[in-house]
Every structure is written in C-alpha cells, then in structure tokens.
Design an enzyme around this catalytic site. Structure first.
Site, PDB file in Angstrom:
ATOM      1  N   GLU A   1       0.891  -1.325   0.293  1.00 16.15           N
ATOM      2  CA  GLU A   1       0.440   0.364   0.231  1.00 16.15           C
ATOM      3  C   GLU A   1       0.913   1.212  -0.197  1.00 16.15           C
ATOM      4  O   GLU A   1       0.918   2.279  -1.069  1.00 16.15           O
ATOM      5  CB  GLU A   1      -0.684   0.176   1.129  1.00 16.15           C
ATOM      6  CG  GLU A   1      -2.469  -0.873   1.211  1.00 16.15           C
ATOM      7  CD  GLU A   1      -2.094  -2.877   0.910  1.00 16.15           C
ATOM      8  OE1 GLU A   1      -2.494  -3.335   0.555  1.00 16.15           O
ATOM      9  OE2 GLU A   1      -0.852  -3.130   1.591  1.00 16.15           O
TER      10      GLU A   1
ATOM     11  N   HIS B   1     -10.009  -5.750  11.033  1.00 18.73           N
ATOM     12  CA  HIS B   1     -10.250  -5.201   9.390  1.00 18.73           C
ATOM     13  C   HIS B   1     -12.047  -4.355   9.727  1.00 18.73           C
ATOM     14  O   HIS B   1     -12.373  -4.805   8.587  1.00 18.73           O
ATOM     15  CB  HIS B   1     -10.139  -6.285   8.360  1.00 18.73           C
ATOM     16  CG  HIS B   1      -9.631  -6.800   8.057  1.00 18.73           C
ATOM     17  ND1 HIS B   1      -9.428  -8.148   7.630  1.00 18.73           N
ATOM     18  CD2 HIS B   1      -8.126  -6.277   8.235  1.00 18.73           C
ATOM     19  CE1 HIS B   1      -7.547  -8.278   7.087  1.00 18.73           C
ATOM     20  NE2 HIS B   1      -7.161  -7.500   7.572  1.00 18.73           N
TER      21      HIS B   1
END
Length: 281
Positions: free
Chosen positions: A57, A126
């Site tokens: 990322e 998450h």
C-alpha cells in the site's frame, strides 16, 4: 442498480471521459477487483488504464500521488481502508499537504477509494471506520455515500475534483440494490461534494448519519412513524467539508438530535456534529 455497479459505472464513465484517469490497486485488473467493483474495466480499457499492483500500500499509494503531481488523475483502490494505515504517510503528508506546502502550485487530483468500516466476521483489524481519521485532516475531502446514486455521483465528483478525495464505501452495501433516477443514469450526473441530503422530512427528532447507517435511520424512522414520532433523516454524504447549515436548521425545528455512525464514539463524526450544534447561534 447495485452499489457495486454504480461505482463501476462511475469509474467506467470517467476513464472514458478523461484520458488522464486510471485505476490502480491490488487485484483491480485481471481479477476484476476483490469485491468485483472493477469488473470488466481492464478488459475494456486495457492495462494502462487499469493496473494491478503488488501488495504494498505504501508503494502504490506513493506511485499514485506522484502520478497526480505529474498531471495524471489516479483512482487508488485500497482493498479495505484498514490497509490504508500502511500508506497513511502518503495520504496525509504527500497528498493532503502538498497543495498548501507548494503555495498552491502543485495540485494533487487523486481519489482514494475502497470499503470502510465493520463488515461480517473480519476481526478487529479489518473493522475500523476511518471517517473521523481522515475528516480530521486539512487538505482532504472525505465523502461517505449511502445508496447507489450517492456512490455514482460522489465518486464521479471525487475523480473530477482537483484535490485529494477519500471515498469511504461500505463492503456490506456492495450487493444492495437501489432505484436510480433517469438523471443518475446519465454520464453527466454528479453529486456536489459538501452537500448533505434530507432523506426524510420530520418535526420531532433529527437523525444524522452517513454510509450504511442512513438505512438504519430510515428503518427506525418508519417504525417510529407508526408511534406518532416523525423523524427527519439527514444523509451527510460528505464528511469534510461538513454541510452544517441544514443540520442546524433541522435541530432548530425538532429540538432533538441523534447521531448514528459505525465508528468509535470518542472524537467521532457524531461528536463533531454535537459540537457544531452547541457552537451554533
């Protein structure tokens, strides 16, 4: 139209409209996206406009920011915004601050998008909502769409905006279907960033929410209507800049406010709204 298809349509139309626009992220091309939001875009537009990246990322967010500084218009997908924590230096220090730090000479027209907030069975790492995180930061615009029209109109506005925009989608909503107006089906349809929407008129209590939880508010309003309580439901749509005036006007009418969100309560979106109400005249 499903939320998934509305987002897909927005990207498809903007890639066709502007040759500078491209999508990059993990599995967005050959696999059609982890949630199939980019289904068919690679086959239609090719590997220069829809680009698979390695699982890094920080790396691909940095590439996207650099591309924006160089004059392209990237749409950077995070498979989940929880993974954006790996790239938050690029989002905040590179994308959000550069226009200010360059005295307005280097715009960064980039869109960061992906699923945000709690889903089903994905554990604490998450399940975070980044609405308060990113809307705290000057230099970013932050939108949080609810239904299919919101998703299409706000994503198209985000891509066209000359500033960095964070688009917080909701994983659980991708398969949800909503009616689309004829206007929303047009390739020219956009929803202006910075404007909320009153989803339901009421006089007894104001419910303010964003994303999936607007639906919860509408369900509660329907139930309460049967008991004689008329709720006014406000869909924020944009979290930064926050459209304060309609919220304040509604609370002046109803004298009651309930904020509903999927994030943590301390220093959250609801806390900010409550502060705005207290500070209003």
């Amino acid at each position: 139209m499903t939320v998934r298809d509305a987002l897909n349509s927005a990207m498809d139309e903007e890639i066709q409209r502007d040759e500078r626009v491209f999508l990059l992220g993990e599995e967005v091309a050959l696999y059609d996206g982890a949630y199939k939001v980019s289904r068919g875009l690679h086959a239609k537009h090719g590997d220069k406009r829809v680009i698979d990246t390695p699982i890094t990322e920080m790396g691909f967010a940095g590439i996207a920011v650099g591309a924006a500084m160089a004059g392209l218009v990237p749409v950077c997908e995070f498979m989940t915004f929880n993974f954006s924590m790996q790239a938050i230096d690029q989002v905040i220090n590179s994308a959000a601050k550069t226009f200010y730090m360059s005295a307005g000479t280097v715009p960064v027209p980039i869109t960061f998008r992906g699923p945000n907030g709690a889903a089903a069975g994905v554990a604490a790492q998450h399940s975070q909502c980044f609405a308060a995180w990113y809307s705290h930061c000057p230099g970013l615009k932050v939108v949080s769409p609810f239904n299919s029209e919101d998703c299409k109109g706000l994503l198209k506005s985000a891509i066209r905006d000359p500033n960095p925009v964070v688009v917080l989608e909701n994983e659980i909503m991708y398969g949800s279907s909503f009616e689309m107006s004829d206007e929303a089906l047009s390739p020219d349809f956009v929803i202006p960033i910075g404007k909320c929407k009153i989803e339901r008129q009421g006089k007894h209590v104001t419910l303010v929410s964003h994303s999936r939880y607007v639906g919860h508010c509408l369900e509660a309003a329907n139930e309460l209507a049967g008991k004689g309580v008329e709720c006014e439901v406000i869909n924020l749509r944009t979290l930064r800049p926050l459209d304060e005036a309609p919220i304040i006007q509604s609370v002046m009418k109803t004298n009651h406010l309930v904020t509903v969100e999927g994030g943590w309560p301390q220093s959250g979106i609801g806390a900010e709204i409550c502060a705005k109400i207290v500070e209003s005249k």
